[in-house]
Design a protein around this motif. Structure first.
Motif, PDB file in Angstrom:
ATOM      1  N   ASP A  72      39.833  44.909  80.052  1.00 33.20           N
ATOM      2  CA  ASP A  72      40.477  45.953  80.985  1.00 33.20           C
ATOM      3  C   ASP A  72      39.778  47.029  81.047  1.00 33.20           C
ATOM      4  OD1 ASP A  72      43.127  44.399  80.302  1.00 33.20           O
ATOM      5  OD2 ASP A  72      42.611  44.787  77.934  1.00 33.20           O
ATOM      6  N   ALA A  73      38.785  47.496  80.180  1.00 32.63           N
ATOM      7  CA  ALA A  73      37.936  48.561  80.397  1.00 32.63           C
ATOM      8  C   ALA A  73      36.738  48.517  79.984  1.00 32.63           C
ATOM      9  CB  ALA A  73      38.642  49.773  79.824  1.00 32.63           C
ATOM     10  N   LEU A  74      35.628  49.182  80.452  1.00 30.01           N
ATOM     11  CA  LEU A  74      34.246  49.149  79.940  1.00 30.01           C
ATOM     12  C   LEU A  74      33.843  50.526  79.959  1.00 30.01           C
ATOM     13  CD1 LEU A  74      32.775  46.326  82.220  1.00 30.01           C
ATOM     14  CD2 LEU A  74      33.077  46.371  79.705  1.00 30.01           C
ATOM     15  N   SER A  75      32.961  50.867  78.960  1.00 30.87           N
ATOM     16  CA  SER A  75      31.949  51.940  79.052  1.00 30.87           C
ATOM     17  C   SER A  75      30.683  51.566  79.431  1.00 30.87           C
ATOM     18  CB  SER A  75      31.801  52.365  77.472  1.00 30.87           C
ATOM     19  OG  SER A  75      32.599  53.187  76.903  1.00 30.87           O
ATOM     20  N   ILE A  76      30.049  52.363  80.455  1.00 32.58           N
ATOM     21  CA  ILE A  76      28.658  52.189  81.148  1.00 32.58           C
ATOM     22  C   ILE A  76      27.708  52.874  80.681  1.00 32.58           C
ATOM     23  CG2 ILE A  76      27.761  52.203  83.367  1.00 32.58           C
ATOM     24  CD1 ILE A  76      30.325  51.671  84.813  1.00 32.58           C
ATOM     25  N   ALA A  77      26.812  52.589  80.044  1.00 25.58           N
ATOM     26  CA  ALA A  77      25.733  53.310  79.462  1.00 25.58           C
ATOM     27  C   ALA A  77      24.460  52.626  79.479  1.00 25.58           C
ATOM     28  CB  ALA A  77      25.979  53.244  77.747  1.00 25.58           C
ATOM     29  N   THR A  78      24.479  52.186  80.957  1.00 25.33           N
ATOM     30  CA  THR A  78      23.110  51.806  81.552  1.00 25.33           C
ATOM     31  C   THR A  78      22.269  52.960  81.871  1.00 25.33           C
ATOM     32  OG1 THR A  78      24.133  51.586  83.567  1.00 25.33           O
ATOM     33  CG2 THR A  78      24.148  49.567  82.278  1.00 25.33           C
ATOM     34  N   PRO A  79      21.135  52.783  82.376  1.00 27.36           N
ATOM     35  CA  PRO A  79      20.226  53.894  82.968  1.00 27.36           C
ATOM     36  C   PRO A  79      20.931  54.553  84.098  1.00 27.36           C
ATOM     37  CG  PRO A  79      18.837  52.092  82.575  1.00 27.36           C
ATOM     38  CD  PRO A  79      20.073  51.709  82.229  1.00 27.36           C
ATOM     39  N   THR A  80      20.821  55.929  84.433  1.00 25.58           N
ATOM     40  CA  THR A  80      21.447  56.827  85.132  1.00 25.58           C
ATOM     41  C   THR A  80      21.423  56.113  86.686  1.00 25.58           C
ATOM     42  OG1 THR A  80      21.031  58.777  84.009  1.00 25.58           O
ATOM     43  CG2 THR A  80      21.560  58.914  86.316  1.00 25.58           C
ATOM     44  N   SER A  81      20.240  55.424  86.814  1.00 24.84           N
ATOM     45  CA  SER A  81      19.933  55.052  88.377  1.00 24.84           C
ATOM     46  C   SER A  81      20.787  54.088  88.632  1.00 24.84           C
ATOM     47  CB  SER A  81      18.523  54.803  88.685  1.00 24.84           C
ATOM     48  OG  SER A  81      18.061  53.533  87.694  1.00 24.84           O
ATOM     49  N   THR A  82      21.458  53.329  87.810  1.00 25.66           N
ATOM     50  CA  THR A  82      22.310  51.909  87.904  1.00 25.66           C
ATOM     51  C   THR A  82      24.064  52.440  87.648  1.00 25.66           C
ATOM     52  OG1 THR A  82      22.368  51.388  85.280  1.00 25.66           O
ATOM     53  CG2 THR A  82      20.527  50.652  86.907  1.00 25.66           C
ATOM     54  N   HIS A  83      24.215  53.735  87.535  1.00 23.88           N
ATOM     55  CA  HIS A  83      25.652  53.977  87.189  1.00 23.88           C
ATOM     56  C   HIS A  83      26.408  53.630  88.306  1.00 23.88           C
ATOM     57  CE1 HIS A  83      24.746  56.909  83.543  1.00 23.88           C
ATOM     58  NE2 HIS A  83      24.660  55.695  83.234  1.00 23.88           N
ATOM     59  N   PHE A  84      26.169  54.172  89.234  1.00 20.29           N
ATOM     60  CA  PHE A  84      26.913  53.947  90.779  1.00 20.29           C
ATOM     61  C   PHE A  84      27.366  52.473  90.923  1.00 20.29           C
ATOM     62  CE2 PHE A  84      27.384  53.012  94.953  1.00 20.29           C
ATOM     63  CZ  PHE A  84      28.711  53.599  95.415  1.00 20.29           C
ATOM     64  N   GLU A  85      26.322  51.684  90.997  1.00 21.96           N
ATOM     65  CA  GLU A  85      26.559  50.245  91.182  1.00 21.96           C
ATOM     66  C   GLU A  85      27.390  49.706  90.341  1.00 21.96           C
ATOM     67  OE1 GLU A  85      26.492  47.153  93.925  1.00 21.96           O
ATOM     68  OE2 GLU A  85      26.010  49.067  94.137  1.00 21.96           O
ATOM     69  N   VAL A  86      27.161  49.677  89.023  1.00 24.30           N
ATOM     70  CA  VAL A  86      27.927  49.097  87.971  1.00 24.30           C
ATOM     71  C   VAL A  86      29.247  49.473  87.986  1.00 24.30           C
ATOM     72  CG1 VAL A  86      28.198  48.693  85.181  1.00 24.30           C
ATOM     73  CG2 VAL A  86      25.680  49.005  86.696  1.00 24.30           C
ATOM     74  N   ALA A  87      29.473  50.924  88.178  1.00 30.96           N
ATOM     75  CA  ALA A  87      31.052  51.432  88.142  1.00 30.96           C
ATOM     76  C   ALA A  87      31.484  51.008  89.311  1.00 30.96           C
ATOM     77  CB  ALA A  87      31.001  52.976  88.016  1.00 30.96           C
ATOM     78  N   ARG A  88      30.833  50.927  90.573  1.00 33.67           N
ATOM     79  CA  ARG A  88      31.797  50.413  91.597  1.00 33.67           C
ATOM     80  C   ARG A  88      31.995  48.920  91.474  1.00 33.67           C
ATOM     81  NH1 ARG A  88      30.686  47.118  95.516  1.00 33.67           N
ATOM     82  NH2 ARG A  88      28.537  46.778  94.853  1.00 33.67           N
ATOM     83  N   ILE A  89      31.251  48.167  90.901  1.00 33.91           N
ATOM     84  CA  ILE A  89      31.609  46.806  90.683  1.00 33.91           C
ATOM     85  C   ILE A  89      32.755  46.728  89.656  1.00 33.91           C
ATOM     86  CG2 ILE A  89      30.916  44.523  89.896  1.00 33.91           C
ATOM     87  CD1 ILE A  89      28.045  45.404  91.033  1.00 33.91           C
ATOM     88  N   CYS A  90      32.849  47.189  88.660  1.00 27.68           N
ATOM     89  CA  CYS A  90      33.782  47.503  87.721  1.00 27.68           C
ATOM     90  C   CYS A  90      35.155  47.900  88.439  1.00 27.68           C
ATOM     91  CB  CYS A  90      33.435  48.268  86.722  1.00 27.68           C
ATOM     92  SG  CYS A  90      32.143  47.529  85.747  1.00 27.68           S
TER      93      CYS A  90
END
Length: 331
Positions: A72-90
């Motif tokens: 249902d939900a995820l924490s995103i703790a990847t490198p900063t440069s990947t935050h946007f793409e990972v969060a967008r996909i989620c």
């Protein structure tokens, strides 16, 4: 956020994307929290994901797409440069998101995430943890009209967050905290940054000037021998001192000093903590908003605003490399 009664009755399925230095703490806190179940640990290094997931009996994945429909939900703790793409996909796939700070690399990316979350009716929370201790000690009620704020955040080099400066790595916590108290426009800034262990500024000393006359000085280092995380707030009725490491707060008001308030057993001034650390409180609050609705303490817009100021500081502060500083001293 969770609409049907059957969904509200079951534990929320949560996970973590990126389990390097900090992401593994997210996994541990979720595993300990009531009302949720750690359901997925995702990392491009599958062995690292398995190492973190195994103690909790949790599946490990190396592809984000594998958890669609599983969480249902995820924490995103990847490198900063990947935050946007990972969060967008989620967000596009119906997964609520808590993204670590800084929320994205650029202001345009931050604005896009805020707009996407709003359009999809999804929760977007940003990981500015100090807000939670500040809330527990009632800082907003004490700091009614700050005139000067001093924030110091120092620590040794850890080898992480190598894709950003100390401003977006550490100082951004204090930027967010200060801006939660001083909600006016910045009219000027002066600052100095120094690279010492990476190609980015690892130490910075910045002063912000606000339209209401408040001055905020921010000092941060990720190459310090010791550790310090403290804030002093000055206003007409007295001074507030917070030590985020010792978890104490004192308020001197009109010559009478209120005792320091240690926050060690989950209570202060009659209030109870969800978990006695900032990250635990942050994740518990995230779960609570998902279950019961409401506004997160640190919204996507808050994260965007802190990032905007951090990027402005990076753009306008003077950079002095150690060799230049030494040459100037001998010149």
């Amino acid at each position: 956020m969770i609409s049907s009664s059957s969904e509200r009755d079951r534990p929320l399925r949560v996970g973590v994307v990126g389990v390097g230095y900090f992401g593994r703490f997210h996994a541990a806190k979720y595993a300990a929290l009531e009302g949720c179940a750690l359901t997925a640990v995702v990392d491009i290094d599958i062995e690292r994901a398995r190492t973190v997931a195994e103690p909790y009996g949790c599946p490990a994945y190396d592809q984000l797409e594998e958890v669609f429909g599983q969480v249902d939900a995820l924490s995103i703790a990847t490198p900063t440069s990947t935050h946007f793409e990972v969060a967008r996909i989620c967000l596009e796939n119906g997964i609520h998101v808590l993204v670590e700070k800084p929320m994205t690399s650029s202001l345009q990316q931050a604005e896009a995430l805020v707009a996407l979350a709003d359009a999809r009716g999804m929760l977007l929370q940003v990981g500015h943890q100090e807000r939670f201790f500040a809330a527990q000690v009632g800082l907003a009620g004490m700091a009614s009209a700050p005139t000067d704020i001093y924030c110091e955040r120092l620590g040794p080099f850890t080898g992480r967050s190598l894709d950003c400066s100390v401003v977006t790595d550490l100082m951004i916590h204090d930027i967010d905290l200060a801006q939660s108290l001083v909600r006016t426009q910045i009219t000027g800034l002066i600052g100095l940054g120094t690279p010492s262990v990476t190609e980015f500024p690892d130490e910075a000393d910045v002063t912000l000037y606000y339209a209401n006359g408040c001055t905020v000085r921010l000092v941060a280092s990720r190459a310090s021998e010791g550790r310090s995380r403290r804030t002093r707030i000055m206003q007409a009725d007295g001074t507030i001192d917070i030590d985020f490491l010792a978890r104490t707060c004192s308020h001197s008001r009109l010559g009478a000093i209120e005792p320091q308030l240690p926050y060690v057993n989950g209570s202060i001034s009659g209030r109870r903590a969800l978990i006695n650390d900032n990250l635990g409180q942050e994740l518990a609050a995230f779960i609570d908003v998902l279950r019961h609705g409401g506004k997160p303490m640190v919204t996507g817009e808050d994260g965007r605003r802190a990032l905007e100021t951090a990027l402005m500081i990076e753009q306008h502060m003077n950079i002095v490399v150690p060799d230049q500083r030494a040459a100037g001293a001998h010149g």
